[in-house]
Scaffold this active site. Structure first.
Site, PDB file in Angstrom:
ATOM      1  N   LYS A   1      -8.498  -8.527  -7.500  1.00 19.44           N
ATOM      2  CA  LYS A   1      -9.711  -8.797  -6.736  1.00 19.44           C
ATOM      3  C   LYS A   1     -10.810  -7.820  -7.142  1.00 19.44           C
ATOM      4  O   LYS A   1     -10.543  -6.681  -7.524  1.00 19.44           O
ATOM      5  CB  LYS A   1      -9.441  -8.667  -5.237  1.00 19.44           C
ATOM      6  CG  LYS A   1      -8.666  -9.815  -4.630  1.00 19.44           C
ATOM      7  CD  LYS A   1      -8.504  -9.646  -3.135  1.00 19.44           C
ATOM      8  CE  LYS A   1      -9.800  -9.787  -2.380  1.00 19.44           C
ATOM      9  NZ  LYS A   1      -9.631  -9.779  -0.907  1.00 19.44           N
TER      10      LYS A   1
ATOM     11  N   LYS B   1       0.814  -1.210   0.000  1.00 19.69           N
ATOM     12  CA  LYS B   1       0.000   0.000   0.000  1.00 19.69           C
ATOM     13  C   LYS B   1       0.845   1.256   0.000  1.00 19.69           C
ATOM     14  O   LYS B   1       0.474   2.281  -0.586  1.00 19.69           O
ATOM     15  CB  LYS B   1      -0.946  -0.007   1.199  1.00 19.69           C
ATOM     16  CG  LYS B   1      -2.063  -1.043   1.081  1.00 19.69           C
ATOM     17  CD  LYS B   1      -3.024  -0.958   2.240  1.00 19.69           C
ATOM     18  CE  LYS B   1      -4.164  -1.952   2.072  1.00 19.69           C
ATOM     19  NZ  LYS B   1      -5.134  -1.892   3.185  1.00 19.69           N
TER      20      LYS B   1
ATOM     21  N   LYS C   1     -14.916  -2.098  -5.506  1.00 22.44           N
ATOM     22  CA  LYS C   1     -15.749  -0.967  -5.908  1.00 22.44           C
ATOM     23  C   LYS C   1     -14.911   0.234  -6.329  1.00 22.44           C
ATOM     24  O   LYS C   1     -15.404   1.128  -7.014  1.00 22.44           O
ATOM     25  CB  LYS C   1     -16.681  -0.556  -4.760  1.00 22.44           C
ATOM     26  CG  LYS C   1     -17.796  -1.539  -4.515  1.00 22.44           C
ATOM     27  CD  LYS C   1     -18.947  -0.910  -3.744  1.00 22.44           C
ATOM     28  CE  LYS C   1     -18.565  -0.523  -2.354  1.00 22.44           C
ATOM     29  NZ  LYS C   1     -19.732  -0.052  -1.575  1.00 22.44           N
TER      30      LYS C   1
END
Length: 361
Positions: A223, A134, A226
């Site tokens: 994956k 990240k 949204k």
């Protein structure tokens, strides 16, 4: 003497609003199934709103300007939390069988995190792969301390209820291993009677239909999410039937024609897993249902299954938010009361073990 539950499950989901198909098949459907397992004595399911803050304020200008790094969400944090909780109830989480609560409504989580942080070596956190992924090439000014240390908060989430089973996906397995190490270290340093059971990953191997990783409909190497800029890559539980048909019909597949379970065909592999999870069938045998189908007819059947399964869930979730918000808030309030009772009991024992002076009132 207080009786302590022997088999306790704890899991959480970040408040992203109404959840998507990957959340449902990868986690929430499993949580619902656990409500029918009599050997599980307690189930705690949390909307982990503190975890969602790990990068929320990074990139904000000091003068209160708009975020440089993140697109501002249309929904407020409160709305996102309520929508996620509503979807969990619509999916089948039963407040009579499970404790559903919001993480920030239980103060013991963050207080326990401090104790656990004090005994967690920095070298353990340096090994966390998700932090490295990240953070990527971002500077220290673009990442927060919380992104680095949130696995310790996750450990506190688990240990607050002395949970010994934690259903997590592969991307959270390393964090669960850290929680196990922290529990073992605390027990060794402070608790000869083993205050914390060592939490373990809950295995679903006995259920061949369970598939934790639902992938993007346009790129099976990622994956389902949204936040993907390609909106047709993700099916939301509140999508209407026509939207679901369009997304499935346009889902990326190959030109090999025959419907066959084959990991070397990742896009079809993903769609077959989705069908198997919806039907509750062994995914390795699911292709036999489509021996005489081409890709078009297979996608049509998959669309029908999805519409029958998730559209009623989406409708109920929307109704809960629009017309039954008081009920939704009552469920979360009652869940917080139950969770606080357990977490405060754990925190009290933890403080006694560490040697913190009790208030004499």
């Amino acid at each position: 003497m207080r009786k302590i539950a022997q088999n306790v499950v704890l899991s959480g989901i970040q408040p992203s609003g109404f959840i998507h198909l990957g959340n449902y098949l990868g986690a929430v459907q499993n949580w619902v199934q656990l409500q029918n397992q009599t050997e599980i004595q307690k189930r705690y399911y949390s909307v982990v709103d503190y975890h969602s803050l790990t990068q929320k304020y990074v990139g904000l200008k000091d003068d209160g300007g708009e975020a440089e790094e993140q697109e501002q969400k249309a929904d407020s944090p409160q709305e996102l939390t309520l929508k996620t909780a509503a979807t969990l109830l619509a999916c089948g989480i039963d407040p009579k069988k499970s404790t559903l609560f919001v993480q920030s409504h239980v103060q013991a989580h963050t207080e326990m995190m401090w104790f656990l942080s004090c005994l967690t070596p920095q070298s353990w956190l340096n090994k966390m792969i998700q932090y490295k992924e990240k953070k990527g090439s971002k500077s220290d000014k673009q990442t927060s301390l919380s992104l680095y240390s949130y696995p310790v908060l996750m450990a506190a989430d688990i240990l607050a209820y002395r949970a010994n089973f934690v259903p997590v996906g592969e991307d959270q397995t390393q964090h669960l291993e850290l929680a196990k190490d922290i529990a073992e270290r605390f027990n060794k340093l402070f608790a000869e009677d083993q205050l914390f059971p060592v939490p373990d990953k809950l295995s679903y191997k006995e259920s061949p239909w369970v598939y934790n990783r639902v992938m993007s409909l346009v790129d099976a190497s990622k994956k389902m999410s949204k936040s993907d800029p390609q909106k047709r890559s993700c099916i939301n539980l509140i999508d209407d039937p026509e939207i679901i048909r369009i997304k499935i019909s346009r889902a990326k597949t190959d030109s090999l024609g025959r419907i066959k379970y084959d990991p070397a065909r990742p896009e079809l592999f993903n769609l077959l897993h989705i069908y198997a999870a919806i039907e509750g069938k062994d995914v390795k045998q699911i292709d036999k249902l489509f021996e005489d189908d081409n890709m078009f007819s297979f996608k049509e059947k998959l669309s029908n299954k999805l519409i029958d399964k998730i559209c009623p869930i989406g409708e109920q979730a929307l109704n809960l938010c629009a017309k039954q918000e008081d009920y939704l808030l009552d469920v979360l309030d009652q869940g917080a009361k139950e969770a606080n009772k357990e977490a405060e009991f754990t925190l009290k024992m933890m403080k006694e073990k560490v040697g913190i002076l009790r208030r004499n009132i």
